[in-house]
Design an enzyme around this catalytic site. Structure first.
Site, short mmCIF file in Angstrom:
data_model
loop_
_atom_site.label_atom_id
_atom_site.label_comp_id
_atom_site.label_asym_id
_atom_site.label_seq_id
_atom_site.Cartn_x
_atom_site.Cartn_y
_atom_site.Cartn_z
N LYS A 199 -10.69 -2.62 4.77
CA LYS A 199 -10.52 -4.00 4.27
C LYS A 199 -9.18 -4.02 3.53
CE LYS A 199 -10.91 -6.83 1.24
NZ LYS A 199 -9.76 -7.65 0.85
N GLY A 252 -7.58 -0.04 -6.28
CA GLY A 252 -7.35 -1.39 -6.77
C GLY A 252 -7.54 -1.44 -8.27
N SER A 253 -7.85 -2.62 -8.77
CA SER A 253 -7.92 -2.79 -10.22
C SER A 253 -9.20 -2.18 -10.81
CB SER A 253 -7.88 -4.28 -10.56
OG SER A 253 -9.00 -4.92 -10.00
N THR A 254 -9.13 -1.87 -12.09
CA THR A 254 -10.30 -1.34 -12.79
C THR A 254 -11.43 -2.37 -12.79
OG1 THR A 254 -8.93 0.11 -14.12
CG2 THR A 254 -11.05 -0.52 -15.07
N GLY A 257 -13.08 -2.27 -9.50
CA GLY A 257 -13.75 -0.97 -9.41
C GLY A 257 -15.11 -1.00 -10.10
N GLU A 275 -9.86 4.59 -7.30
CA GLU A 275 -8.49 4.84 -7.80
C GLU A 275 -8.05 3.53 -8.40
OE1 GLU A 275 -7.26 7.77 -7.58
OE2 GLU A 275 -8.52 8.65 -6.02
N CYS A 310 0.67 1.75 -9.50
CA CYS A 310 -0.43 2.17 -10.38
C CYS A 310 0.05 3.19 -11.40
CB CYS A 310 -1.58 2.73 -9.55
SG CYS A 310 -1.05 4.04 -8.44
N GLU A 407 -2.39 -3.42 -18.42
CA GLU A 407 -1.58 -3.15 -17.23
C GLU A 407 -0.92 -4.46 -16.79
OE1 GLU A 407 -3.52 -2.42 -13.39
OE2 GLU A 407 -2.11 -0.77 -13.06
P1 NAD Z 1 -7.69 -5.76 -6.72
O1 NAD Z 1 -8.69 -4.93 -7.44
O2 NAD Z 1 -7.58 -7.20 -7.08
O3 NAD Z 1 -7.96 -5.72 -5.15
C1 NAD Z 1 -8.05 -4.51 -4.45
C2 NAD Z 1 -8.87 -4.71 -3.19
O4 NAD Z 1 -10.21 -5.05 -3.58
C3 NAD Z 1 -8.39 -5.88 -2.32
O5 NAD Z 1 -8.53 -5.55 -0.97
C4 NAD Z 1 -9.34 -7.01 -2.71
O6 NAD Z 1 -9.50 -7.99 -1.70
C5 NAD Z 1 -10.62 -6.22 -2.92
N1 NAD Z 1 -11.63 -6.92 -3.75
C6 NAD Z 1 -11.40 -7.82 -4.75
N2 NAD Z 1 -12.57 -8.24 -5.26
C7 NAD Z 1 -13.56 -7.61 -4.57
C8 NAD Z 1 -14.97 -7.64 -4.63
N3 NAD Z 1 -15.64 -8.42 -5.49
N4 NAD Z 1 -15.67 -6.85 -3.78
C9 NAD Z 1 -15.03 -6.05 -2.90
N5 NAD Z 1 -13.69 -5.99 -2.79
C10 NAD Z 1 -12.96 -6.76 -3.62
O7 NAD Z 1 -6.29 -5.02 -6.90
P2 NAD Z 1 -4.87 -5.44 -6.34
O8 NAD Z 1 -4.36 -6.60 -7.13
O9 NAD Z 1 -4.92 -5.55 -4.86
O10 NAD Z 1 -4.01 -4.12 -6.68
C11 NAD Z 1 -3.48 -3.87 -7.93
C12 NAD Z 1 -4.34 -2.86 -8.67
O11 NAD Z 1 -4.50 -1.67 -7.89
C13 NAD Z 1 -3.67 -2.39 -9.97
O12 NAD Z 1 -4.62 -2.34 -10.99
C14 NAD Z 1 -3.18 -0.98 -9.61
O13 NAD Z 1 -3.03 -0.13 -10.72
C15 NAD Z 1 -4.26 -0.53 -8.69
N6 NAD Z 1 -3.79 0.59 -7.86
C16 NAD Z 1 -4.28 1.85 -8.12
C17 NAD Z 1 -3.82 2.95 -7.40
C18 NAD Z 1 -4.33 4.34 -7.66
O14 NAD Z 1 -4.14 5.22 -6.82
N7 NAD Z 1 -4.97 4.59 -8.80
C19 NAD Z 1 -2.88 2.76 -6.38
C20 NAD Z 1 -2.42 1.46 -6.13
C21 NAD Z 1 -2.89 0.38 -6.87
#
Ligand code: NAD
Length: 505
Positions: A199, A252-254, A257, A275, A310, A407
């Site tokens: 996804k 993605g975001s905390t 997560g 992550e 990140c 962040e």
């Molecule tokens: P996000 O959490 O908004 O989205 C990440 C993914 O999750 C997207 O595909 C989104 O559509 C999906 N998503 C959103 N809500 C969901 C739900 N309710 N159920 C299932 N899936 C859902 O994050 P973002 O804005 O895409 O990315 C930025 C974040 O990612 C930052 O916090 C960054 O630090 C983090 N990040 C972490 C790493 C790492 O390796 N630790 C690497 C890259 C980015």
């Protein structure tokens, strides 16, 4: 020769523009389910935008629970069929290496798609694609070198510890390194014999769909790799709540997560590897040599990829005795890191991914001013079109300030001063996050002492973010619980099974 092939080795902005003109009319915008490119069941689409211009690039299938159900059924049936899950590891390796070859052959196009979709400079995207290809190759090469175990039993029994694929894994990824994060999240999963439903972020789905075309060409069996573009709260949530998905591999975001862990608890207790976000401290001690070079690194650690990283070194902690002069050097270094046209290979930074992210970063900058931090550089968006923000540096930041804790995910550096090791560690660890930390010093005793004390999944000593595929990548605290890269990532996507045999001695 196709229009795309006619732009062989783009080196100038005009070449990349020509490639974009050739690629855009032929974009794949449908979901990839059960070996076929299909519209979403609902027929809905979502617009993906070019943040450098604000214009719509394409309308992409907007999948939801109905599409998730189809993909999960196809993945379950592929897993049961066993033509991937039970294929000899050396054979899986062959297919994945073929996919890496195809990615190599199409790397300009893949890099271009990430640049158009999320605004990063094309030179940076090319580096990401190299990283993605390297990840696939490393992991594929690893899978036929991982052994099970024979337990140290007595002669009357034989205890085997086998590693088996988990089954169906949903990989949910962000937009900041679209294809590289995808590779980190699918390569070990596939190598270990699982089926993946990917996804991609709704903000950057294009390279994932191109990857699906290449995966089909490479010979991944039906249902083993599928791509569902769409929103998190629709198709992402449906995958996370599915009783037939065995594992969520998330970057993605905390905040999201945390939601995924809840969905796992509400459904089938699927494994959840996270992550997540960071607010990484970068500690500079007065004993450093070549402070002007350290300043270059400290600036690049936050301004690379427009700060949408990140592990961005977003908190710069500087020993007070050198702080004023050192911050001057960082400000100077940042002058060469201004945003420019993402299609220009000379640009260091590109555009923020979309208007929402752009507004959020500008709100943080306003808060920094309101809460009393001293603005040393940037602070104001560039005139449109597009969502460009220059390197912004605040000095005199404290842990009580919003820009010192949250962040921002944009080109905003928060500088703190400290006196001595104890205060440096206390400030560094005063965070909900623990993804990365930097340590600049010539004192090896201090380096070892602090490397152990810093609460972080990775510590970069006299560099920032250099590690290759051989070492694990991941965080502690609210930065997550998973590990990408290295052979450790393979272990996450396998189940240990014990086979205990009674023997006649
Ligand atoms: P996000 O959490 O908004 O989205 C990440 C993914 O999750 C997207 O595909 C989104 O559509 C999906 N998503 C959103 N809500 C969901 C739900 N309710 N159920 C299932 N899936 C859902 O994050 P973002 O804005 O895409 O990315 C930025 C974040 O990612 C930052 O916090 C960054 O630090 C983090 N990040 C972490 C790493 C790492 O390796 N630790 C690497 C890259 C980015």
């Amino acid at each position: 020769m196709s229009a795309i092939e006619s732009v062989q080795s783009p080196t100038t902005k005009a070449d990349w523009q020509a490639l974009a003109d050739a690629v855009i009319p032929s974009l794949e915008t449908r979901a990839f389910i059960d070996d076929a490119f299909v519209d979403a069941v609902s027929g809905e689409t979502l617009a993906t935008l070019n943040p450098a211009s604000g214009e719509t690039l394409a309308q992409v299938a907007s999948c939801d629970a109905a599409d998730a159900e189809l993909a999960v059924a196809a993945a379950r049936s592929a897993h049961a069929r066993g033509d991937w899950s039970r294929l000899a590891p050396a054979e899986r390796k062959r297919v994945l290496l073929r996919l890496a070859e195809l990615m190599e052959a199409h790397k300009n196009e893949l890099a271009l798609l990430d640049t158009l979709d999320m605004g990063k400079p094309v030179s940076s995207s090319l580096g990401d694609i190299e990283g993605a290809i390297g990840c696939l190759r490393y992991t594929a090469e690893g899978i036929d070198k991982v052994y099970g175990e024979v337990a140290p039993t007595g002669d009357d029994s034989l205890g085997l510890v086998l590693r088996e694929p988990l089954g169906v894994v949903a990989s949910i990824v962000p937009w900041n390194f679209p294809l590289m994060m995808t590779a980190w999240k699918i390569a070990p999963v596939l190598a270990a014999g699982n089926c993946v439903i990917l996804k991609p972020s709704e903000k950057s789905p294009l390279s994932a769909l191109r990857l699906a075309q290449l995966a089909k060409e490479a010979g991944l069996p039906r249902g083993v790799f599928q791509v569902l573009p769409g929103y998190g709260h629709t198709v992402g949530k449906a995958l996370a709540l599915s009783m037939e998905v065995d594992c969520l591999a998330f970057t993605g975001s905390t905040q999201v997560g945390k939601q995924l862990m809840q969905y796992a608890g509400q459904s089938n207790l699927k494994r959840v590897y996270l992550e997540c976000g960071g607010k990484s401290p970068n500690l500079v001690f007065a004993d450093c040599k070549n402070l002007d070079q350290v300043a270059q690194h400290a600036a690049a650690a936050i301004f690379h990829n427009q700060g949408e990283v990140c592990i961005a070194g977003s908190r710069l902690l500087v020993e007070n005795s050198i702080r004023e002069a050192f911050v001057d050097q960082v400000v100077e270094a940042a002058k060469a890191m201004q945003p420019g046209d993402p299609l220009d290979p000379a640009s260091f930074m590109g555009a923020m991914v979309d208007e929402t992210q752009y507004r959020s970063v500008l709100d943080y900058i306003a808060k920094g001013r309101e809460e009393g931090a001293r603005l040393r550089a940037g602070g104001k968006a560039l005139e449109g079109p597009g969502y460009f923000i220059p390197p912004t540096i605040f000095d005199g930041v404290t842990p009580a300030m919003t820009i010192g804790r949250e962040e921002i995910f944009g080109p905003v550096l928060s500088v703190f001063g400290f006196d001595g090791e104890e205060e440096a560690v206390q400030l560094a660890n005063d965070s909900d996050y623990g993804l990365a930390a930097g340590l600049w010093s010539q004192d090896i005793d201090r380096i070892m002492r602090l490397s152990r004390k810093l609460q972080s999944g990775q510590v970069f000593v006299n560099n920032w973010a250099g590690p290759d595929m051989t070492v694990p990548f991941g965080g502690v605290k609210q930065s997550g619980n998973g590990r990408d890269k290295s052979l450790h990532s393979l272990a996450e996507y396998t189940e240990l099974k014990t086979v205990w045999m009674a023997l006649t001695p």
